[in-house]
Enzyme design. Structure first.
Site, PDB file in Angstrom:
ATOM      1  CB  SER A  89       4.225  -4.988  11.537  1.00  0.00           C
ATOM      2  OG  SER A  89       5.379  -5.512  10.929  1.00  0.00           O
ATOM      3  CE  LYS A 106       2.355  -3.686   8.786  1.00  0.00           C
ATOM      4  NZ  LYS A 106       1.957  -4.325   7.615  1.00  0.00           N
ATOM      5  CG  HIS A 151       6.308  -1.317   9.267  1.00  0.00           C
ATOM      6  ND1 HIS A 151       6.116  -2.434   8.478  1.00  0.00           N
ATOM      7  CD2 HIS A 151       7.118  -1.723  10.281  1.00  0.00           C
ATOM      8  CE1 HIS A 151       6.779  -3.466   8.983  1.00  0.00           C
ATOM      9  NE2 HIS A 151       7.387  -3.065  10.081  1.00  0.00           N
ATOM     10  CG  ASN A 152       4.087  -3.040   5.051  1.00  0.00           C
ATOM     11  OD1 ASN A 152       4.313  -3.084   6.257  1.00  0.00           O
ATOM     12  ND2 ASN A 152       3.292  -3.890   4.453  1.00  0.00           N
ATOM     13  CD  GLU A 178       8.021  -5.507   5.220  1.00  0.00           C
ATOM     14  OE1 GLU A 178       7.485  -5.363   6.330  1.00  0.00           O
ATOM     15  OE2 GLU A 178       7.478  -6.132   4.292  1.00  0.00           O
TER      16      GLU A 178
HETATM   17  C1  6PG Z   1       4.444  -7.088   8.212  1.00  0.00           C
HETATM   18  C2  6PG Z   1       4.628  -7.329   6.736  1.00  0.00           C
HETATM   19  C3  6PG Z   1       3.352  -7.832   6.132  1.00  0.00           C
HETATM   20  C4  6PG Z   1       3.526  -8.494   4.801  1.00  0.00           C
HETATM   21  C5  6PG Z   1       3.953  -7.564   3.723  1.00  0.00           C
HETATM   22  C6  6PG Z   1       4.523  -8.264   2.526  1.00  0.00           C
HETATM   23  O1  6PG Z   1       4.641  -5.955   8.603  1.00  0.00           O
HETATM   24  O2  6PG Z   1       4.145  -8.042   8.939  1.00  0.00           O
HETATM   25  O3  6PG Z   1       4.980  -6.137   6.111  1.00  0.00           O
HETATM   26  O4  6PG Z   1       2.448  -6.765   6.123  1.00  0.00           O
HETATM   27  O5  6PG Z   1       4.398  -9.572   4.908  1.00  0.00           O
HETATM   28  O6  6PG Z   1       2.793  -6.865   3.350  1.00  0.00           O
HETATM   29  O7  6PG Z   1       4.396  -7.384   1.501  1.00  0.00           O
HETATM   30  P1  6PG Z   1       4.734  -7.713   0.014  1.00  0.00           P
HETATM   31  O8  6PG Z   1       4.029  -9.009  -0.335  1.00  0.00           O
HETATM   32  O9  6PG Z   1       4.202  -6.548  -0.734  1.00  0.00           O
HETATM   33  O10 6PG Z   1       6.222  -7.867  -0.039  1.00  0.00           O
END
Ligand code: 6PG
Length: 475
Positions: free
Chosen positions: A133, A187, A190-191, A194
């Site tokens: 990430s 991970k 984590h998303n 996010e």
């Molecule tokens: C990270 C981000 C990366 C990515 C996302 C965007 O941790 O660096 O989460 O993995 O930018 O997957 O996800 P979406 O396109 O689904 O918003």
């Protein structure tokens, strides 16, 4: 030179190129390739202005890359998640020797990682699923990395990964969190978190703009001020910058010129699917996925706006400092609720899949480098390191106390949003999760009675053991 210092890397998109340069910065030797000549050429171009170009060798293909690496090999794959990973693995297994390790560094689905690890183990190869990430900048300057795989294989690659990772103080934000799919699972969550936090920040923006009547300069200043409180984090920081940005074409705030339809690549949806599968409530993370789905229905929303009546937000004439502080408290409580939901999911999956994931380690990895990096995560880590503290984050003494102090603002904001007709599903679900968790007696007794009424599904009693059925109908 240490074996682990000579790494293979396949996939020279911007993430792969940046990771290769990051490794070279730290003195490691990288042999890299990509099936696309243009991608290889991009790295050649970057190396022309790089101080240590001899540390990165580019081969025309995968076979030359494997031949150039000493055994046991460590090869990072930075290709699109899905079928591309499988076909690359199929190609590589014809070239590798037993004992070699492949490290899949994409956003792969954790069940795929579990399958690949087992298939490769049968052939004598090691496989690490590595969640990375931090985006392009993170890959170049130090990402957060969550690894899953066997301990011996991780130990061989650890010196490289932990050196190039982001650091929080002296601690690298990189660790092996468990076997096979554990790294990609962490991970993925984590998303999911996010997504939840991004939804909450979008709701706070809506409240400040439509209920508070703040212009973009004041909203940016508010987010900047919040960044000096417990909310300090990367996502708050970039939100302040975004709100301050003017559109070059119109001079309007750029954010207002952007189409209000959120896209998604799937990791947030996977998190919610996993939550359903493991039976763990993650309402705020899931509301964030649904929020993006509803945003995508632009035509339907435009039609409904003419059909459905309801309150139109009228800017409040109250003391705006108190109003802004209430929103800050609501945001803080809701973000903590997001962490609690995501960590509970990791805990449950880890137990079921025998990963033995330590939540303190996970929170520690997220303190720097990743997209959800935030000051609060150091407190989350401390909460789980405190002897005798386990279970839901909201019930650790540190967070239980913090939530008690911010509850008035959280509830007031929720009430104002509902009365004003402002959609804040993230905030409301986060509060409902908190309230649901603190119910010693839920309303599920009525649900059990209904199930027994129409389907004779039986119920258990509070006062004696056994399974019971009642003939409910008087007819
Ligand atoms: C990270 C981000 C990366 C990515 C996302 C965007 O941790 O660096 O989460 O993995 O930018 O997957 O996800 P979406 O396109 O689904 O918003």
């Amino acid at each position: 030179m240490h074996q682990a210092s000579h790494i293979g890397l396949i996939g020279l998109g911007v993430m792969g190129r940046n990771l290769a340069l990051n490794m070279a910065d730290h003195g490691f030797t990288v042999t890299a390739t990509d099936p696309w000549p243009e991608a290889r050429q991009s790295l050649v171009t970057e190396l022309a202005n790089y101080s240590q170009p001899e540390r990165i060798r580019i081969t025309p293909g995968v076979a030359e890359l494997v031949a150039a690496l000493p055994a046991p090999r460590n090869i990072l794959l930075l290709v699109k998640a899905g079928a591309t990973v499988d076909s690359l693995i199929a190609q590589l297994t014809l070239l590798l020797e037993p004992g070699d390790t492949l490290i899949d560094s994409g956003n792969s689905f954790y069940r795929d990682t579990m399958r690949r690890e087992s298939e490769l183990a049968d052939q004598g190869f090691h496989f690490i699923g590595l969640g990375i990430s931090g985006g392009e900048e993170g890959a170049r300057r130090g990402p957060a990395m969550m690894a899953g795989g066997d301990a011996a294989a991780y130990a061989r690659i650890k010196p490289v990964l932990e050196t190039i990772a982001a650091h929080y103080g002296d601690s690298p934000c990189c660790a092996r969190v468990g076997r096979n799919g554990a790294g990609h699972f962490v991970k993925m969550v984590h998303n999911g978190i996010e997504y939840g936090i991004m939804q909450l920040l979008a709701e706070a923006y809506l409240l400040l703009r439509d209920l508070g009547g703040l212009d973009h300069g004041r909203m940016a200043a508010t987010f900047r001020a919040w960044n000096n409180t417990e909310l300090a984090s990367y996502l708050i920081e970039i939100t302040a910058e975004i709100l301050d940005k003017q559109d070059d074409l119109t001079g309007a705030p750029l954010v207002e010129m952007i189409l209000d339809q959120a896209q998604q690549k799937g990791t947030g949806r996977w998190t919610s699917e996993a939550a359903l599968e493991f039976g763990i409530p993650t309402p705020t993370l899931s509301e964030a996925v649904f929020g993006r789905a509803l945003s995508a229905l632009k035509a339907e929303r435009l039609a409904a706006a003419d059909m459905l009546s309801g309150p139109s937000p009228v800017p409040l004439k109250t003391d705006s400092a108190a109003f802004i502080e209430s929103i800050r408290q609501a945001l803080l409580g809701s973000i903590i609720s997001c962490y609690a939901q995501g960590l509970a999911l990791i805990e449950a999956a880890g137990r079921e899949l025998d990963w033995q994931i330590e939540l303190a380690t996970v929170a520690g990895l997220w303190r720097a480098g990743c997209i959800i990096r935030a000051d609060l995560l150091a407190r989350v880590m401390n909460a789980y390191q405190t002897p005798g503290q386990s279970g839901n984050l909201l019930c650790t003494s540190e967070f239980a106390q913090l939530l008690a102090t911010i509850q008035p603002g959280w509830r007031e904001t929720a009430a104002l949003a509902v009365t004003g007709g402002i959609p804040v599903p993230g905030l409301l679900s986060a509060l409902a999760y908190f309230d649901g968790l603190r119910q010693p007696r839920s309303a599920a007794n009525l649900i059990q009675a209904q199930r027994d009424y129409f389907g004779a599904h039986t119920y258990e009693r509070t006062d004696r053991n056994g399974v019971f059925h009642t003939e409910w109908s008087q007819l």
